[in-house]
Design an enzyme around this catalytic site. Structure first.
Site, PDB file in Angstrom:
ATOM      1  N   PRO A 155       1.008  -1.212   0.035  1.00 56.15           N
ATOM      2  CA  PRO A 155      -0.091  -0.178  -0.044  1.00 56.15           C
ATOM      3  C   PRO A 155       0.838   1.180  -0.076  1.00 56.15           C
ATOM      4  CG  PRO A 155      -0.197  -1.003   2.173  1.00 56.15           C
ATOM      5  CD  PRO A 155       0.405  -1.979   1.011  1.00 56.15           C
ATOM      6  N   ASN A 156       0.269   2.074  -0.838  1.00 57.32           N
ATOM      7  CA  ASN A 156       0.755   3.643  -1.056  1.00 57.32           C
ATOM      8  C   ASN A 156       2.166   3.686  -1.607  1.00 57.32           C
ATOM      9  OD1 ASN A 156      -1.191   4.960   0.683  1.00 57.32           O
ATOM     10  ND2 ASN A 156      -0.457   3.992   2.472  1.00 57.32           N
ATOM     11  N   ARG A 179       4.539  12.239  -2.731  1.00 57.07           N
ATOM     12  CA  ARG A 179       4.764  12.784  -1.336  1.00 57.07           C
ATOM     13  C   ARG A 179       5.828  12.141  -0.489  1.00 57.07           C
ATOM     14  NH1 ARG A 179      -0.555  14.094   0.681  1.00 57.07           N
ATOM     15  NH2 ARG A 179       0.796  14.928   2.752  1.00 57.07           N
ATOM     16  N   TYR A 228      11.273   8.698   0.755  1.00 51.73           N
ATOM     17  CA  TYR A 228      10.935   7.922  -0.201  1.00 51.73           C
ATOM     18  C   TYR A 228      11.729   8.208  -1.577  1.00 51.73           C
ATOM     19  CZ  TYR A 228       8.067   5.714   3.325  1.00 51.73           C
ATOM     20  OH  TYR A 228       7.557   5.385   4.581  1.00 51.73           O
ATOM     21  N   ASN A 233       8.110  -5.956  -1.084  1.00 52.05           N
ATOM     22  CA  ASN A 233       7.770  -4.701  -0.163  1.00 52.05           C
ATOM     23  C   ASN A 233       6.467  -4.706   0.248  1.00 52.05           C
ATOM     24  OD1 ASN A 233       7.736  -2.608   1.352  1.00 52.05           O
ATOM     25  ND2 ASN A 233       9.042  -1.434  -0.144  1.00 52.05           N
ATOM     26  N   ALA A 240       3.302  -0.906   4.643  1.00 54.62           N
ATOM     27  CA  ALA A 240       2.701  -0.884   5.914  1.00 54.62           C
ATOM     28  C   ALA A 240       2.415  -2.309   6.469  1.00 54.62           C
ATOM     29  CB  ALA A 240       1.491   0.078   6.237  1.00 54.62           C
ATOM     30  N   HIS A 274       4.261  -4.856   9.081  1.00 56.19           N
ATOM     31  CA  HIS A 274       4.226  -4.775  10.455  1.00 56.19           C
ATOM     32  C   HIS A 274       3.062  -5.253  10.937  1.00 56.19           C
ATOM     33  CE1 HIS A 274       7.624  -1.936   9.172  1.00 56.19           C
ATOM     34  NE2 HIS A 274       6.912  -1.291   8.578  1.00 56.19           N
ATOM     35  N   ASP A 318       1.651 -15.970   6.170  1.00 57.97           N
ATOM     36  CA  ASP A 318       1.139 -17.088   6.037  1.00 57.97           C
ATOM     37  C   ASP A 318       1.102 -17.490   4.421  1.00 57.97           C
ATOM     38  OD1 ASP A 318       0.772 -17.486   8.637  1.00 57.97           O
ATOM     39  OD2 ASP A 318      -1.568 -17.411   8.589  1.00 57.97           O
ATOM     40  N   GLU A 371      12.591  -9.833   1.201  1.00 53.17           N
ATOM     41  CA  GLU A 371      11.987  -8.581   1.670  1.00 53.17           C
ATOM     42  C   GLU A 371      12.748  -7.251   1.485  1.00 53.17           C
ATOM     43  OE1 GLU A 371      11.952  -8.215   5.999  1.00 53.17           O
ATOM     44  OE2 GLU A 371      10.129  -7.027   5.994  1.00 53.17           O
ATOM     45  N   HIS A 403      12.725  -2.863   1.669  1.00 55.15           N
ATOM     46  CA  HIS A 403      12.169  -1.583   2.222  1.00 55.15           C
ATOM     47  C   HIS A 403      13.198  -0.423   1.576  1.00 55.15           C
ATOM     48  CE1 HIS A 403       9.325  -3.631   4.804  1.00 55.15           C
ATOM     49  NE2 HIS A 403      10.368  -4.133   5.139  1.00 55.15           N
ATOM     50  N   SER A 405      13.427   2.550   2.770  1.00 56.26           N
ATOM     51  CA  SER A 405      13.803   3.437   3.877  1.00 56.26           C
ATOM     52  C   SER A 405      14.587   2.468   4.895  1.00 56.26           C
ATOM     53  CB  SER A 405      12.826   4.070   4.674  1.00 56.26           C
ATOM     54  OG  SER A 405      11.673   3.126   5.210  1.00 56.26           O
ATOM     55  N   ARG A 457      13.832   4.032  12.226  1.00 51.33           N
ATOM     56  CA  ARG A 457      12.563   4.795  12.339  1.00 51.33           C
ATOM     57  C   ARG A 457      11.563   4.201  13.653  1.00 51.33           C
ATOM     58  NH1 ARG A 457       9.855   4.895   6.541  1.00 51.33           N
ATOM     59  NH2 ARG A 457       8.554   6.282   7.401  1.00 51.33           N
ATOM     60  N   ARG A 494       7.785   0.019  13.320  1.00 54.02           N
ATOM     61  CA  ARG A 494       8.341  -0.566  12.328  1.00 54.02           C
ATOM     62  C   ARG A 494       9.315  -1.605  12.345  1.00 54.02           C
ATOM     63  NH1 ARG A 494       6.001   3.365   8.241  1.00 54.02           N
ATOM     64  NH2 ARG A 494       5.872   5.089   9.115  1.00 54.02           N
TER      65      ARG A 494
HETATM   66  O1  CA2 Z   1      10.548   1.804   3.567  1.00 51.25           O
HETATM   67  C1  CA2 Z   1       9.813   0.871   2.930  1.00 51.25           C
HETATM   68  O2  CA2 Z   1       9.978   0.622   1.743  1.00 51.25           O
HETATM   69  C2  CA2 Z   1       8.266   0.899   3.835  1.00 51.25           C
HETATM   70  O3  CA2 Z   1       8.074  -0.354   3.216  1.00 51.25           O
HETATM   71  C3  CA2 Z   1       7.418   1.882   3.177  1.00 51.25           C
HETATM   72  C4  CA2 Z   1       6.120   1.813   3.999  1.00 51.25           C
HETATM   73  C5  CA2 Z   1       6.187   1.767   5.223  1.00 51.25           C
HETATM   74  O4  CA2 Z   1       4.906   1.729   6.070  1.00 51.25           O
HETATM   75  C6  CA2 Z   1       7.153   0.728   5.835  1.00 51.25           C
HETATM   76  O5  CA2 Z   1       7.208   0.880   7.110  1.00 51.25           O
HETATM   77  C7  CA2 Z   1       8.719   1.159   5.189  1.00 51.25           C
HETATM   78  C8  CA2 Z   1       5.410   3.088   3.459  1.00 51.25           C
HETATM   79  C9  CA2 Z   1       5.180   3.247   1.805  1.00 51.25           C
HETATM   80  C10 CA2 Z   1       4.461   4.465   1.726  1.00 51.25           C
HETATM   81  O6  CA2 Z   1       4.890   5.047   0.566  1.00 51.25           O
HETATM   82  C11 CA2 Z   1       4.834   6.341   0.258  1.00 51.25           C
HETATM   83  C12 CA2 Z   1       5.324   6.793  -0.895  1.00 51.25           C
HETATM   84  C13 CA2 Z   1       5.389   8.004  -1.341  1.00 51.25           C
HETATM   85  C14 CA2 Z   1       4.637   8.928  -0.702  1.00 51.25           C
HETATM   86  C15 CA2 Z   1       3.868   8.468   0.688  1.00 51.25           C
HETATM   87  C16 CA2 Z   1       4.080   7.059   0.790  1.00 51.25           C
END
Ligand code: CA2
Length: 146
Positions: free
Chosen positions: A12-13, A20, A25, A76, A79, A82, A89, A100, A102, A104, A109, A113
């Site tokens: 997601p996202n 953003r 990111y 990846n 969210a 976590h 599963d 896996e 990430h 970041s 963090r 996380r």
């Molecule tokens: O660092 C990563 O790749 C994460 O998987 C990114 C997730 C975060 O919840 C994990 O803890 C670490 C969040 C992805 C959100 O991506 C965005 C990208 C641009 C703008 C807003 C969110």
């Protein structure tokens, strides 16, 4: 050498990349990420199919459908990393080698996380390398599968 088929899943996202939070990111878009991963895969002898969803169930279904089709999975879970026992599963159920990723450095963090469910079913976790982390994940899978 046989070309590997890898499924690269983003949660997601991540479709919001470049829109953003560029401080965390980066400023490149999800389309840029797809192009980067396909190119890195080609260089490493792997054909990468990319899939992104904001829905946990769709991610679970895609992992299930990978069985018998792909040699390995780069994931990846964003969210859902976590929170999602369902993704853990599914990865265990298909038992495909998985890495896996990430973007970041999650270890630097927030406390929430610091737990990764999906990571429990993965050979390795690569974090904090931005897009480069996906190349490293493909490289790890290629090495493990050959
Ligand atoms: O660092 C990563 O790749 C994460 O998987 C990114 C997730 C975060 O919840 C994990 O803890 C670490 C969040 C992805 C959100 O991506 C965005 C990208 C641009 C703008 C807003 C969110």
């Amino acid at each position: 050498m046989k070309k590997l088929k890898l499924l690269v899943i983003n949660g997601p996202n991540l479709n919001m990349l470049g829109v953003r939070e560029p401080d965390i990111y980066g400023s490149k878009t999800y389309a840029d990420l797809c192009e980067y991963v396909r190119g890195a895969g080609r260089e490493l002898g792997a054909e990468c199919e990319l899939f992104q969803s904001n829905h946990e169930g769709e991610l679970v279904t895609k992992i299930q459908e990978a069985l018998g089709v792909f040699d390995g999975i780069v994931i990846n879970p964003a969210a859902y990393t976590h929170t999602s026992v369902a993704i853990l599963d599914a990865l265990k159920a298909v038992a495909l080698p998985a890495v896996e990723v990430h973007l970041s450095k999650v270890s630097d963090r927030e406390a929430f996380r610091q737990v990764s469910y999906a990571g429990l079913a993965c050979l390795r976790t690569v974090a904090g390398l931005g897009f480069e982390g996906y190349r490293e994940a493909v490289r790890i899978l290629a090495e493990a599968l050959r």
